[in-house]
Design a protein around this motif. Sequence first.
Motif, PDB file in Angstrom:
ATOM      1  N   ALA A   1       0.860  -1.173   0.000  1.00  0.00           N
ATOM      2  CA  ALA A   1       0.000   0.000   0.000  1.00  0.00           C
ATOM      3  C   ALA A   1       0.898   1.225   0.000  1.00  0.00           C
ATOM      4  O   ALA A   1       2.056   1.177   0.404  1.00  0.00           O
ATOM      5  N   CYS A   2       0.339   2.314  -0.480  1.00  0.00           N
ATOM      6  CA  CYS A   2       1.082   3.563  -0.517  1.00  0.00           C
ATOM      7  C   CYS A   2       1.383   4.025   0.912  1.00  0.00           C
ATOM      8  O   CYS A   2       0.460   4.233   1.696  1.00  0.00           O
ATOM      9  N   PRO A   3       2.655   4.180   1.255  1.00  0.00           N
ATOM     10  CA  PRO A   3       3.000   4.564   2.632  1.00  0.00           C
ATOM     11  C   PRO A   3       2.537   5.979   2.977  1.00  0.00           C
ATOM     12  O   PRO A   3       2.361   6.312   4.145  1.00  0.00           O
ATOM     13  N   TYR A   4       2.324   6.788   1.969  1.00  0.00           N
ATOM     14  CA  TYR A   4       1.843   8.149   2.198  1.00  0.00           C
ATOM     15  C   TYR A   4       0.378   8.118   2.609  1.00  0.00           C
ATOM     16  O   TYR A   4      -0.018   8.735   3.595  1.00  0.00           O
ATOM     17  N   CYS A   5      -0.440   7.381   1.870  1.00  0.00           N
ATOM     18  CA  CYS A   5      -1.884   7.346   2.128  1.00  0.00           C
ATOM     19  C   CYS A   5      -2.252   6.614   3.413  1.00  0.00           C
ATOM     20  O   CYS A   5      -3.158   7.034   4.126  1.00  0.00           O
ATOM     21  N   VAL A   6      -1.560   5.532   3.681  1.00  0.00           N
ATOM     22  CA  VAL A   6      -1.941   4.749   4.854  1.00  0.00           C
ATOM     23  C   VAL A   6      -1.615   5.467   6.164  1.00  0.00           C
ATOM     24  O   VAL A   6      -2.143   5.112   7.208  1.00  0.00           O
TER      25      VAL A   6
ATOM     26  N   LYS B   1       1.701   2.811  -9.187  1.00  0.00           N
ATOM     27  CA  LYS B   1       1.048   4.092  -8.983  1.00  0.00           C
ATOM     28  C   LYS B   1      -0.056   3.951  -7.949  1.00  0.00           C
ATOM     29  O   LYS B   1      -0.840   3.009  -7.985  1.00  0.00           O
ATOM     30  N   CYS B   2      -0.110   4.909  -7.030  1.00  0.00           N
ATOM     31  CA  CYS B   2      -1.146   4.903  -6.002  1.00  0.00           C
ATOM     32  C   CYS B   2      -2.440   5.452  -6.581  1.00  0.00           C
ATOM     33  O   CYS B   2      -2.466   6.529  -7.166  1.00  0.00           O
ATOM     34  N   LYS B   3      -3.532   4.693  -6.410  1.00  0.00           N
ATOM     35  CA  LYS B   3      -4.822   5.128  -6.944  1.00  0.00           C
ATOM     36  C   LYS B   3      -5.380   6.309  -6.171  1.00  0.00           C
ATOM     37  O   LYS B   3      -6.250   7.019  -6.648  1.00  0.00           O
ATOM     38  N   GLN B   4      -4.913   6.491  -4.958  1.00  0.00           N
ATOM     39  CA  GLN B   4      -5.464   7.540  -4.112  1.00  0.00           C
ATOM     40  C   GLN B   4      -4.764   8.886  -4.309  1.00  0.00           C
ATOM     41  O   GLN B   4      -5.403   9.892  -4.582  1.00  0.00           O
ATOM     42  N   CYS B   5      -3.454   8.917  -4.203  1.00  0.00           N
ATOM     43  CA  CYS B   5      -2.751  10.205  -4.286  1.00  0.00           C
ATOM     44  C   CYS B   5      -1.998  10.373  -5.598  1.00  0.00           C
ATOM     45  O   CYS B   5      -1.529  11.463  -5.908  1.00  0.00           O
ATOM     46  N   GLY B   6      -1.865   9.307  -6.371  1.00  0.00           N
ATOM     47  CA  GLY B   6      -1.204   9.412  -7.666  1.00  0.00           C
ATOM     48  C   GLY B   6       0.305   9.322  -7.628  1.00  0.00           C
ATOM     49  O   GLY B   6       0.962   9.425  -8.658  1.00  0.00           O
TER      50      GLY B   6
END
Length: 71
Positions: free
Chosen positions: A11-16, A41-46
């Motif tokens: 998972a994206c470490p930024y979003c989580v 690519k992260c679906k949430q933050c891009g």
Amino acid sequence: MVDPELLKILACPYCVTRPEPAPKGTVKGELEPKPGAEALKCKQCGREYHAEGGILNLLIEEATLPEDANS
Ligand SMILES: [Zn+2]
């Protein structure tokens, strides 16, 4: 290529680490392979996380930001 099994647990470490919920229909910080590139690519933050020499780099500081995020 990134191992599909590995992709399921990444998972994206930024979003989580952020309190904002994921957009409808997506898992928080869900990553998807970028076609034609050794990157996710992260679906949430891009943010795009690149793999170099088969090793995925999930450092937030080294991720590529989406072009429209200038703030
Ligand atoms: Zn993200």
